[in-house]
Design an enzyme around this catalytic site. Structure first.
Site, mmCIF file in Angstrom:
data_model
loop_
_atom_site.group_PDB
_atom_site.id
_atom_site.type_symbol
_atom_site.label_atom_id
_atom_site.label_comp_id
_atom_site.label_asym_id
_atom_site.label_seq_id
_atom_site.Cartn_x
_atom_site.Cartn_y
_atom_site.Cartn_z
ATOM 1 N N PRO A 65 8.452 -12.978 5.749
ATOM 2 C CA PRO A 65 9.487 -12.553 6.696
ATOM 3 C C PRO A 65 10.825 -13.254 6.480
ATOM 4 C CG PRO A 65 7.425 -13.045 7.836
ATOM 5 C CD PRO A 65 7.281 -13.549 6.437
ATOM 6 N N GLU A 88 -0.256 -19.396 8.291
ATOM 7 C CA GLU A 88 1.044 -19.739 8.862
ATOM 8 C C GLU A 88 2.175 -19.638 7.846
ATOM 9 O OE1 GLU A 88 3.709 -20.757 11.841
ATOM 10 O OE2 GLU A 88 1.593 -20.170 11.937
ATOM 11 N N ARG A 130 7.843 4.173 -8.983
ATOM 12 C CA ARG A 130 8.309 5.566 -9.016
ATOM 13 C C ARG A 130 9.654 5.713 -9.724
ATOM 14 N NH1 ARG A 130 11.668 7.437 -5.242
ATOM 15 N NH2 ARG A 130 10.497 9.372 -4.953
ATOM 16 N N ASP A 134 17.328 10.455 -4.135
ATOM 17 C CA ASP A 134 16.656 9.921 -2.949
ATOM 18 C C ASP A 134 17.648 9.304 -1.974
ATOM 19 O OD1 ASP A 134 14.084 10.570 -3.570
ATOM 20 O OD2 ASP A 134 13.636 8.692 -4.589
#
Length: 257
Positions: A94, A121, A159, A174
């Site tokens: 994160p 953690e 991709r 895209d």
């Protein structure tokens, strides 16, 4: 390209790596996808890969030895002259840089990627300092491990490799690849429940279709993700389209009164 994934749950990748676009790319030999259970590199009789944090606190922290050992044991890809190429070692967490299409395009030019999927953690900080080249986050939320983010990033990168998609233009147009969201798509039937495909798309006039799509892409981005347009220098044509859209919007608002 070669991709290695360090994980405590290699079974999570079996279906993903053998299905759909990733499976086809693997079968074609465009990408080599491998998983490594870094528990096998634990240096204790219980195969423990985590321990209590120094200084106290909740949760457990991944130890450095298994991670370093697993990465250093990987066969590196060699360049045209036979020299081993140092891989990009990517930590999913994160705290990392938010993953974007631009980052996917950057990573797609590499020969060897290594993903580290954490749990508990967090990681011993020495893994970040002395082993990892990139830290990536797929959003401002927390998951139970790095496996799902790794799958997202790998799918997004693979991709983009030449030969993976049936239509090479698909990746070019895209959403986010051009800095804008993608334009609306339609297919048969031309009329469905009294909802009709825009006449422009049925005209057969390729240049007008291109302009229509460019305009719709710009307007859709303005309506849904105006943050993507911050700092953008609009062309003369784009300014004209935005002026038209403002007039259309004002006319609709007046009709609704």
């Amino acid at each position: 390209m070669k991709i290695d994934v360090l994980t405590l749950f290699p079974e999570m990748f079996e279906g993903v790596f053998s299905s759909s676009i990733l499976g086809k790319a693997r079968d074609k030999g465009i990408v080599e996808l491998n998983t490594v259970n870094f528990r096998n590199y634990a240096n204790n009789k219980h195969n423990t890969v985590d321990d209590y944090p120094y200084g106290g606190g909740g949760g457990m922290v991944l130890k450095p030895e298994p991670i370093f050992g697993a990465v250093e044991d990987l066969p590196f890809v060699a360049d045209a002259e036979g020299v081993p190429v140092k891989p990009r070692v990517i930590l999913l967490c994160p705290q990392g840089e938010t993953f974007t299409q631009k980052k996917a395009e950057e990573l797609s030019t590499e020969q060897h990627l290594v993903f580290i999927c954490g749990h508990y953690e967090g990681y011993d900080e020495r893994i970040r300092q002395y082993l990892v080249t990139d830290e990536l986050s797929v959003g401002d939320y927390v998951l139970t491990g790095g496996e799902l983010p790794a799958m997202v990033v790998i799918d997004s990168v693979v991709r983009l490799l030449p030969g993976v998609l049936g239509n090479e233009m698909s990746a070019v147009t895209d959403s986010f690849s051009t800095g804008l969201l993608e334009y609306p798509h339609y297919t048969r039937p031309a009329k469905f429940r009294d909802w009709e495909v825009p006449d422009m798309l049925l005209s057969g006039h390729h240049e007008n279709v291109r302009k229509w799509r460019a305009r719709e892409s710009l307007i859709r981005t303005l309506e849904r993700r105006p943050d993507l347009l911050e700092g953008r220098e609009f062309s003369k044509q784009e300014k004209a389209w935005l002026a038209e859209w403002e007039k259309e919007k004002a006319a609709k608002a007046k009709q609704a009164e």
